[in-house]
Design an enzyme around this catalytic site. Structure first.
Site, short mmCIF file in Angstrom:
data_model
loop_
_atom_site.label_atom_id
_atom_site.label_comp_id
_atom_site.label_asym_id
_atom_site.label_seq_id
_atom_site.Cartn_x
_atom_site.Cartn_y
_atom_site.Cartn_z
N PHE A 158 -3.99 -8.10 10.07
CA PHE A 158 -4.87 -9.16 9.58
C PHE A 158 -6.25 -8.61 9.25
CE2 PHE A 158 -6.18 -13.81 9.84
CZ PHE A 158 -5.26 -14.22 8.90
N GLY A 159 -6.23 -7.47 8.54
CA GLY A 159 -7.47 -6.91 8.03
C GLY A 159 -7.82 -7.55 6.70
N ILE A 161 -6.71 -7.05 3.59
CA ILE A 161 -5.59 -7.44 2.74
C ILE A 161 -4.80 -8.57 3.38
CG2 ILE A 161 -3.42 -6.65 1.72
CD1 ILE A 161 -4.79 -3.89 1.35
N SER A 180 -1.99 -9.09 15.05
CA SER A 180 -2.94 -8.00 14.87
C SER A 180 -3.19 -7.37 16.23
CB SER A 180 -4.24 -8.52 14.26
OG SER A 180 -5.16 -7.48 14.06
N ARG A 181 -3.74 -6.16 16.23
CA ARG A 181 -4.05 -5.52 17.51
C ARG A 181 -5.02 -6.35 18.33
NH1 ARG A 181 -6.07 0.34 15.96
NH2 ARG A 181 -7.15 -0.95 14.42
N ARG A 241 3.14 0.51 4.47
CA ARG A 241 3.67 1.86 4.26
C ARG A 241 5.16 1.81 4.56
NH1 ARG A 241 -0.22 2.79 1.72
NH2 ARG A 241 -1.74 4.49 1.94
N GLU A 270 8.35 9.04 -0.82
CA GLU A 270 8.04 8.66 -2.21
C GLU A 270 7.81 9.92 -3.04
OE1 GLU A 270 4.76 5.93 -2.02
OE2 GLU A 270 5.87 4.46 -0.86
N HIS A 288 5.43 1.46 -5.58
CA HIS A 288 4.11 1.58 -4.96
C HIS A 288 2.99 1.29 -5.97
CE1 HIS A 288 1.96 3.62 -1.36
NE2 HIS A 288 1.21 2.66 -1.87
N ILE A 289 2.97 0.06 -6.47
CA ILE A 289 2.00 -0.34 -7.49
C ILE A 289 1.15 -1.53 -7.03
CG2 ILE A 289 3.31 0.57 -9.44
CD1 ILE A 289 4.30 -2.32 -9.96
#
Length: 333
Positions: A158-159, A161, A180-181, A241, A270, A288-289
């Site tokens: 929950f940063g 992005i 989230s952490r 990722r 990738e 990865h776009i």
């Protein structure tokens, strides 16, 4: 004499032009990734390095680059760089957050909607001529998908992005869960988001969006055990990722119906090809776009340049990753 910067792939001209006012600039001219042996030769006499997430920047590179003082990663993630080793050597590392947040959040929703509404299948059906061959104008059971409006979205990470994904979810009238952490009280208040453990989030969500960085803690956090917690009607979207998800477990989940579908922009390796995964109709794939818009790419190029120029002027770069490096070496060449 101007400090020298080497750029491992052509970035937008706005960033290159900014750098040329302060640096001697060399750009790898080819579309393909720079070969490792070429990279090791090119860094021998550079003071600064602009890298893509596809390049591994480690002790071998640092050993080959005795003048190197700063690495500017043209990405928000930096798991391709040995940051700890860079810090030990007094090498600054920067990234490009914020400028790609909205583009990446938009793309998470692109994958979510395309998967939920089976857009790729429908596109192929139409484009291949199958619709015409069937001779049926409309059928009540064709390409039935899943409703999005009013459903529950779970956001893992929950940063910047993750929160941008949540803002868009409000427009769909969704219940927003996050893991989230640490809890984010201000974001909870702004977005109406509810904190959950990862396991509870997976159980309750109709859509799960992964937006965490790759760390030792997040590697393969979505494994077989956790995939089995999800609803059979749930859809998983990965814009984080590739190694956040156990691909073998995901393929099993998609084939055996533990979950309804997945939208993937990132992969364990990738470039990537997996015939078994890519043959499945209930997965939407992209190479990865997530941040691939003109505006985001130009913003990233400008931020790379701003970081390097600030460093050259003896200032701490705006988006310094390894903040403790200032104790090892002051900014400047």
């Amino acid at each position: 004499m101007r400090p020298k910067v080497f750029i491992t792939r052509a970035i937008p001209e706005n960033g290159i032009e900014m750098l040329k006012e302060h640096f001697e600039v060399e750009v790898w001219p080819e579309e393909r990734e720079i070969p490792r042996e070429v990279l090791l030769k090119k860094v021998r006499d550079v003071d600064a390095l602009v890298t893509m997430l596809s390049e591994r920047i480690d002790s071998e590179v640092f050993d080959a680059a005795p003048r190197l003082r700063i690495v500017a990663n043209y990405a928000v993630g930096y798991d391709n760089i040995d940051v700890e080793e860079a810090t030990r050597r007094g090498i600054y590392v920067t990234n490009t957050p914020d400028v790609l947040t909205d583009a990446t959040a938009d793309f998470a929703w692109t994958l979510l909607l395309a998967t939920a509404r089976r857009l790729i299948e429908a596109d192929h059906f139409t484009r291949s001529g199958e619709w015409k061959r069937r001779g049926i104008a409309w059928h009540p059971r064709w390409f039935l998908g899943y409703d999005v409006y009013g459903k529950t979205i779970g956001i893992v990470g929950f940063g910047r992005i993750g929160q941008a994904v949540a803002r868009r979810a409000r427009g769909f009238g969704m219940r927003i869960l996050y893991y989230s952490r640490s809890r984010k009280p201000e974001a909870e208040k702004e977005l109406g988001a509810e904190f959950r453990s990862l396991e509870d989030l997976l159980r309750e969500s109709d859509f799960v969006v992964l937006a965490v960085p790759l760390t030792k803690e997040t590697q393969y956090m979505i494994n077989e055990e956790r995939l089995r917690l999800m609803k059979k009607t749930a859809i998983l979207v990965n814009i984080a990722r590739g190694k956040v998800v156990d691909t073998k477990a995901l393929m099993k989940a998609l084939k055996e119906g533990w979950i309804a579908g997945a939208g993937l922009d990132v992969y364990e390796e990738e470039p990537y090809y997996n015939e078994e995964l890519f043959s499945l109709k209930n997965v939407v794939l992209a190479p990865h776009i997530g941040s691939a818009t003109y505006g985001a790419r130009e913003g990233m190029a400008e931020l790379v340049a701003r970081n390097l120029i600030a460093f050259k002027n003896g200032e701490v770069p705006p988006t310094l990753v390894n903040k403790e490096v200032v104790k090892v070496r002051k900014p400047g060449f």
